[in-house]
Scaffold this active site. Structure first.
Site, PDB file in Angstrom:
ATOM      1  N   LYS A  74       8.085   9.584 -31.723  1.00  8.00           N
ATOM      2  CA  LYS A  74       9.544   9.661 -31.655  1.00  8.00           C
ATOM      3  C   LYS A  74      10.168   9.384 -33.026  1.00  8.00           C
ATOM      4  O   LYS A  74       9.478   8.922 -33.948  1.00  8.00           O
ATOM      5  CB  LYS A  74      10.031   8.643 -30.613  1.00  8.00           C
ATOM      6  CG  LYS A  74       9.470   8.927 -29.209  1.00  8.00           C
ATOM      7  CD  LYS A  74      10.114   8.035 -28.168  1.00  8.00           C
ATOM      8  CE  LYS A  74       9.599   8.396 -26.779  1.00  8.00           C
ATOM      9  NZ  LYS A  74      10.376   7.708 -25.718  1.00  8.00           N
TER      10      LYS A  74
ATOM     11  N   TYR B 273      12.915  16.339 -20.840  1.00  9.66           N
ATOM     12  CA  TYR B 273      13.292  15.161 -20.052  1.00  9.66           C
ATOM     13  C   TYR B 273      14.094  15.526 -18.795  1.00  9.66           C
ATOM     14  O   TYR B 273      14.838  14.687 -18.276  1.00  9.66           O
ATOM     15  CB  TYR B 273      14.092  14.195 -20.921  1.00  9.66           C
ATOM     16  CG  TYR B 273      13.224  13.378 -21.882  1.00  9.66           C
ATOM     17  CD1 TYR B 273      12.185  12.572 -21.409  1.00  9.66           C
ATOM     18  CD2 TYR B 273      13.465  13.401 -23.258  1.00  9.66           C
ATOM     19  CE1 TYR B 273      11.403  11.824 -22.279  1.00  9.66           C
ATOM     20  CE2 TYR B 273      12.684  12.639 -24.133  1.00  9.66           C
ATOM     21  CZ  TYR B 273      11.661  11.854 -23.636  1.00  9.66           C
ATOM     22  OH  TYR B 273      10.892  11.107 -24.491  1.00  9.66           O
TER      23      TYR B 273
ATOM     24  N   ARG C  21      -2.088   6.859 -22.117  1.00  7.71           N
ATOM     25  CA  ARG C  21      -1.004   6.000 -21.606  1.00  7.71           C
ATOM     26  C   ARG C  21      -1.368   4.531 -21.808  1.00  7.71           C
ATOM     27  O   ARG C  21      -0.509   3.703 -22.116  1.00  7.71           O
ATOM     28  CB  ARG C  21      -0.775   6.275 -20.125  1.00  7.71           C
ATOM     29  CG  ARG C  21      -0.270   7.678 -19.846  1.00  7.71           C
ATOM     30  CD  ARG C  21       1.223   7.798 -19.879  1.00  7.71           C
ATOM     31  NE  ARG C  21       1.881   7.090 -18.804  1.00  7.71           N
ATOM     32  CZ  ARG C  21       3.170   7.188 -18.518  1.00  7.71           C
ATOM     33  NH1 ARG C  21       3.947   7.996 -19.249  1.00  7.71           N
ATOM     34  NH2 ARG C  21       3.700   6.514 -17.541  1.00  7.71           N
TER      35      ARG C  21
ATOM     36  N   ASN D 252      10.762   3.387 -28.141  1.00 11.41           N
ATOM     37  CA  ASN D 252       9.406   2.956 -27.792  1.00 11.41           C
ATOM     38  C   ASN D 252       8.300   3.766 -28.463  1.00 11.41           C
ATOM     39  O   ASN D 252       7.192   3.881 -27.949  1.00 11.41           O
ATOM     40  CB  ASN D 252       9.238   2.866 -26.267  1.00 11.41           C
ATOM     41  CG  ASN D 252       9.404   4.204 -25.582  1.00 11.41           C
ATOM     42  OD1 ASN D 252       9.648   5.210 -26.239  1.00 11.41           O
ATOM     43  ND2 ASN D 252       9.251   4.220 -24.271  1.00 11.41           N
TER      44      ASN D 252
ATOM     45  N   HIS E  48       5.840   9.081 -26.927  1.00  9.53           N
ATOM     46  CA  HIS E  48       5.806   9.556 -25.542  1.00  9.53           C
ATOM     47  C   HIS E  48       4.397  10.027 -25.202  1.00  9.53           C
ATOM     48  O   HIS E  48       3.696  10.553 -26.058  1.00  9.53           O
ATOM     49  CB  HIS E  48       6.771  10.731 -25.377  1.00  9.53           C
ATOM     50  CG  HIS E  48       6.563  11.497 -24.102  1.00  9.53           C
ATOM     51  ND1 HIS E  48       7.107  11.094 -22.906  1.00  9.53           N
ATOM     52  CD2 HIS E  48       5.835  12.611 -23.828  1.00  9.53           C
ATOM     53  CE1 HIS E  48       6.736  11.941 -21.952  1.00  9.53           C
ATOM     54  NE2 HIS E  48       5.960  12.867 -22.489  1.00  9.53           N
TER      55      HIS E  48
ATOM     56  N   GLU F 205       4.235  20.066 -20.300  1.00  7.24           N
ATOM     57  CA  GLU F 205       4.805  19.655 -21.592  1.00  7.24           C
ATOM     58  C   GLU F 205       4.165  20.419 -22.751  1.00  7.24           C
ATOM     59  O   GLU F 205       4.855  20.840 -23.685  1.00  7.24           O
ATOM     60  CB  GLU F 205       4.657  18.138 -21.760  1.00  7.24           C
ATOM     61  CG  GLU F 205       5.561  17.385 -20.786  1.00  7.24           C
ATOM     62  CD  GLU F 205       5.318  15.872 -20.723  1.00  7.24           C
ATOM     63  OE1 GLU F 205       6.078  15.211 -20.005  1.00  7.24           O
ATOM     64  OE2 GLU F 205       4.386  15.360 -21.385  1.00  7.24           O
TER      65      GLU F 205
HETATM   66  P1  CMP Z   1       9.200   8.172 -22.500  1.00  7.26           P
HETATM   67  O1  CMP Z   1       7.761   7.868 -22.288  1.00  7.26           O
HETATM   68  O2  CMP Z   1       9.536   9.133 -23.584  1.00  7.26           O
HETATM   69  O3  CMP Z   1       9.813   8.720 -21.138  1.00  7.26           O
HETATM   70  C1  CMP Z   1      11.181   8.623 -20.848  1.00  7.26           C
HETATM   71  C2  CMP Z   1      11.936   7.802 -21.822  1.00  7.26           C
HETATM   72  O4  CMP Z   1      13.196   7.353 -21.404  1.00  7.26           O
HETATM   73  C3  CMP Z   1      11.157   6.529 -22.082  1.00  7.26           C
HETATM   74  O5  CMP Z   1      10.002   6.821 -22.786  1.00  7.26           O
HETATM   75  C4  CMP Z   1      12.201   5.667 -22.756  1.00  7.26           C
HETATM   76  O6  CMP Z   1      12.259   5.886 -24.139  1.00  7.26           O
HETATM   77  C5  CMP Z   1      13.466   6.168 -22.115  1.00  7.26           C
HETATM   78  N1  CMP Z   1      13.946   5.155 -21.179  1.00  7.26           N
HETATM   79  C6  CMP Z   1      13.395   4.815 -20.017  1.00  7.26           C
HETATM   80  N2  CMP Z   1      14.122   3.835 -19.427  1.00  7.26           N
HETATM   81  C7  CMP Z   1      15.151   3.578 -20.268  1.00  7.26           C
HETATM   82  C8  CMP Z   1      16.240   2.683 -20.220  1.00  7.26           C
HETATM   83  N3  CMP Z   1      16.418   1.853 -19.191  1.00  7.26           N
HETATM   84  N4  CMP Z   1      17.086   2.684 -21.262  1.00  7.26           N
HETATM   85  C9  CMP Z   1      16.912   3.535 -22.302  1.00  7.26           C
HETATM   86  N5  CMP Z   1      15.899   4.413 -22.379  1.00  7.26           N
HETATM   87  C10 CMP Z   1      15.028   4.430 -21.378  1.00  7.26           C
END
Ligand code: CMP
Length: 144
Positions: A10, A50, A86, A113, A116, A127
């Site tokens: 990311k 998403y 994961r 985070n 992904h 994906e």
């Molecule tokens: P990712 O694995 O990319 O899949 C969905 C993404 O949504 C997740 O990682 C987070 O970055 C984001 N996400 C999930 N929950 C929240 C939340 N409560 N607030 C902000 N971002 C979120």
């Protein structure tokens, strides 16, 4: 069983200079790189990626953040790579992630985070097809 997963570094990973480190973890574990690019993702592609989260309160912020800087979409291949990938990432919430995992080592913010990873072989296929053409999936022999 040999399978493929979709991982995407990311914008925070790129901005913080974590690209090499994260790729190295997957190489050293024994996984095989099949495809990789460095790009600014369009909002349209991110919204499709998403789509499952479109009703969430954080959806608009997520799309805005993911298009705020370049990302590194990748395809990795090897035994159980969806689940192991994961596990190497840690939990979605970095605060629930163990030290030693990518998110547990590098993040404390759920919206930042780092990386992904596909949550199933089905979503991996979906994906991969969204982010890469067949031609971009490189055939090569890693001798492993
Ligand atoms: P990712 O694995 O990319 O899949 C969905 C993404 O949504 C997740 O990682 C987070 O970055 C984001 N996400 C999930 N929950 C929240 C939340 N409560 N607030 C902000 N971002 C979120």
């Amino acid at each position: 069983q040999r399978e493929r997963t979709f991982l995407m570094l990311k914008p925070d990973a790129v901005q913080r200079g974590l690209v090499g480190d994260i790729i190295a973890r997957f190489e050293k574990r024994g996984y095989k790189l099949v495809a990789l690019k460095f790009m600014n993702a369009s909002e349209d592609l991110l919204k499709r990626h998403y789509a499952d989260l479109s009703s969430k309160s954080f959806f608009n912020g997520l799309i805005k953040y993911m298009s705020s800087g370049p990302v590194v979409p990748m395809v990795w291949e090897g035994k159980d790579v969806v689940k192991q990938g994961r596990s190497m990432l840690g939990e979605t919430n970095p605060l629930a992630s163990l030290p030693g995992s990518i998110r547990g080592d590098y993040s404390i913010d759920i919206g930042r985070n780092v990386c992904h990873g596909s949550d199933s072989t089905e979503s991996a296929k979906h994906e991969i097809s969204m982010w890469f053409t067949e031609k971009e999936l490189v055939n090569w022999d890693s001798h492993m």
